[in-house]
Design a protein around this motif. Structure first.
Motif, PDB file in Angstrom:
ATOM      1  N   GLU A 190      69.222 -19.273 -11.465  1.00 12.06           N
ATOM      2  CA  GLU A 190      68.414 -18.729 -10.383  1.00 12.06           C
ATOM      3  C   GLU A 190      67.512 -17.610 -10.885  1.00 12.06           C
ATOM      4  O   GLU A 190      66.371 -17.464 -10.453  1.00 12.06           O
ATOM      5  CB  GLU A 190      69.312 -18.215  -9.250  1.00 12.06           C
ATOM      6  N   THR A 207      62.605 -23.468  -3.909  1.00 13.78           N
ATOM      7  CA  THR A 207      62.003 -24.115  -2.747  1.00 13.78           C
ATOM      8  C   THR A 207      63.053 -24.366  -1.677  1.00 13.78           C
ATOM      9  O   THR A 207      64.087 -24.982  -1.932  1.00 13.78           O
ATOM     10  CB  THR A 207      61.356 -25.461  -3.157  1.00 13.78           C
ATOM     11  N   HIS A 208      62.780 -23.881  -0.477  1.00 14.01           N
ATOM     12  CA  HIS A 208      63.671 -24.093   0.659  1.00 14.01           C
ATOM     13  C   HIS A 208      63.194 -25.288   1.481  1.00 14.01           C
ATOM     14  O   HIS A 208      62.031 -25.709   1.382  1.00 14.01           O
ATOM     15  CB  HIS A 208      63.716 -22.846   1.551  1.00 14.01           C
ATOM     16  N   ARG A 210      62.525 -25.292   4.580  1.00 17.17           N
ATOM     17  CA  ARG A 210      61.435 -24.867   5.469  1.00 17.17           C
ATOM     18  C   ARG A 210      60.068 -24.901   4.775  1.00 17.17           C
ATOM     19  O   ARG A 210      59.034 -24.974   5.432  1.00 17.17           O
ATOM     20  CB  ARG A 210      61.709 -23.459   6.000  1.00 17.17           C
ATOM     21  N   ASP A 211      60.074 -24.811   3.420  1.00 14.49           N
ATOM     22  CA  ASP A 211      58.815 -24.802   2.680  1.00 14.49           C
ATOM     23  C   ASP A 211      58.162 -26.172   2.622  1.00 14.49           C
ATOM     24  O   ASP A 211      56.942 -26.269   2.403  1.00 14.49           O
ATOM     25  CB  ASP A 211      59.047 -24.299   1.249  1.00 14.49           C
ATOM     26  N   GLU A 290      66.851 -23.035   6.121  1.00 12.25           N
ATOM     27  CA  GLU A 290      67.042 -22.046   5.050  1.00 12.25           C
ATOM     28  C   GLU A 290      67.771 -22.616   3.835  1.00 12.25           C
ATOM     29  O   GLU A 290      67.889 -21.951   2.806  1.00 12.25           O
ATOM     30  CB  GLU A 290      67.785 -20.815   5.560  1.00 12.25           C
ATOM     31  N   LYS A 291      68.249 -23.839   3.938  1.00 11.09           N
ATOM     32  CA  LYS A 291      68.909 -24.472   2.796  1.00 11.09           C
ATOM     33  C   LYS A 291      67.889 -24.764   1.697  1.00 11.09           C
ATOM     34  O   LYS A 291      66.683 -24.898   1.943  1.00 11.09           O
ATOM     35  CB  LYS A 291      69.581 -25.776   3.227  1.00 11.09           C
ATOM     36  N   MET A 292      68.391 -24.875   0.460  1.00 13.64           N
ATOM     37  CA  MET A 292      67.509 -25.212  -0.648  1.00 13.64           C
ATOM     38  C   MET A 292      67.102 -26.681  -0.557  1.00 13.64           C
ATOM     39  O   MET A 292      67.882 -27.530  -0.116  1.00 13.64           O
ATOM     40  CB  MET A 292      68.201 -24.955  -1.988  1.00 13.64           C
ATOM     41  N   ASP A 295      69.338 -29.195  -2.061  1.00 15.60           N
ATOM     42  CA  ASP A 295      70.500 -29.603  -1.273  1.00 15.60           C
ATOM     43  C   ASP A 295      70.167 -30.825  -0.425  1.00 15.60           C
ATOM     44  O   ASP A 295      70.993 -31.724  -0.259  1.00 15.60           O
ATOM     45  CB  ASP A 295      70.965 -28.454  -0.371  1.00 15.60           C
TER      46      ASP A 295
END
Length: 332
Positions: A190, A207-208, A210-211, A290-292, A295
């Motif tokens: 990270e 990168t989340h 939401r992005d 908000e998760k990556m 994932d």
């Protein structure tokens, strides 16, 4: 047009190339043995680990090129570092150096006039100095707090003149120090991603969902009571190959995909009376914004799906994600 080699020239060129690699490999092996014989590299690592400021690397000529790479490697692996050209330092850039810094000075001869001009000033400031030279008795080695011996038996250059093996050994030692510091600082993937946001690893780890998710009117959704034909229109208009089915509070209760439609064609003749709530897949897989993004990729791969719904903490639909969105964002 390039002149073609004859067989003898080709064989000779290959021998020289292999001899160069063997020469440099032997020199690195010899350096490795030297490291075990004294604690100079441990002292250097301790100085750098406890540095309150930045690591300043300096050198001229080929040593300068190697120094730039060492500084860049340190900076990208958790040790703040920069390169300062010694000639420029003598004309003002020495203001970049503070007492809390550690200076790595690189000169194979240990007598570089440009470096020796600035080092007494640096020494008076209280800045610690690590020297990397091939001459333990040189002026640079004598003035340094720690001397790292990068001596080589012979340069790979046939004339034993061009810095080749010596620069390789110096670079390898710089890498060794950077890796040791990386581990001692607890530097993780990270952390690496944060200093490489433009790289593939940075995109993957920073990168989340939401992005990259689609939101607002771009999210296909219908309520459970609508006809299948209306749901198909929503699928077509939004171009995600699926639609979410939501309740009155905008919470997803199901999903219907292009694949579901293809399977239905074999069983249903008249779509006009079919209600979407009767043919949807209930309890669709969802992910939080908000998760990556990685994932989301993992879930999609595990369950072999191409789309996912995105829900907030209240379970309400806030977005949708297609595998192509992740591909475009270079998360995959």
């Amino acid at each position: 047009m390039l002149k073609a080699f004859d067989a003898n020239q080709a064989a000779h060129a290959l021998r020289l190339a292999q001899a160069t690699l063997q020469n440099e490999a032997d020199a690195i092996a010899a350096l490795n043995d030297r490291l075990a014989a004294d604690d100079s590299v441990v002292q250097a690592i301790a100085l750098l680990l406890n540095c309150k400021g930045r690591v300043v690397v300096s050198g001229i000529g080929k040593s300068g090129h190697i120094g730039r790479k060492i500084a860049a490697t340190l900076a990208s692996t958790g040790t703040p570092a920069l390169f300062v050209h010694p000639a420029e330092a003598a004309h003002g850039d020495l203001g970049m150096v503070t007492a809390g810094d550690v200076l790595i000075a690189i000169s194979y001869s240990g007598e570089s006039s440009e470096l020796m001009t600035i080092l007494p000033v640096v020494k008076r400031m209280g800045t610690k100095i690590i020297a990397m030279t091939g001459k333990p008795g040189s002026s640079l080695a004598e003035i340094a707090d720690v001397h790292l011996n990068v001596a080589v038996a012979k340069e790979a250059c046939p004339m034993n003149l061009a810095p080749t093996t010596s620069t390789t050994v110096t670079l390898a030692l710089g890498d060794a120090i950077a890796v040791a510091l990386l581990d001692l600082r607890g530097f993780k993937e990270e952390d690496f991603a944060r200093s490489h946001p433009g790289g593939a690893l940075g995109r993957r780890l920073l990168t989340h969902v939401r992005d990259v998710m689609r939101s607002g009117d771009a999210v296909p959704k219908v309520q459970a009571h609508v006809k299948l034909t209306d749901a198909l229109l929503e699928i077509t208009q939004k171009g995600m190959g699926m639609t979410a089915i939501v309740d009155g509070d905008n919470r997803p209760v199901g999903v219907f995909t292009d694949g579901d439609l293809r399977r239905m064609i074999e069983k249903v003749q008249d779509f006009s009376k079919v209600v979407i709530g009767d043919v949807m897949h209930a309890n669709p897989r969802t992910i939080a914004p908000e998760k990556m993004a990685v994932d989301a990729v993992a879930v999609m791969e595990e369950f072999r799906i191409n789309q996912m719904l995105v829900t907030d903490a209240d379970g309400k639909l806030v977005g949708a994600l297609h595998i192509h969105d992740l591909t475009r964002a270079k998360v995959i």
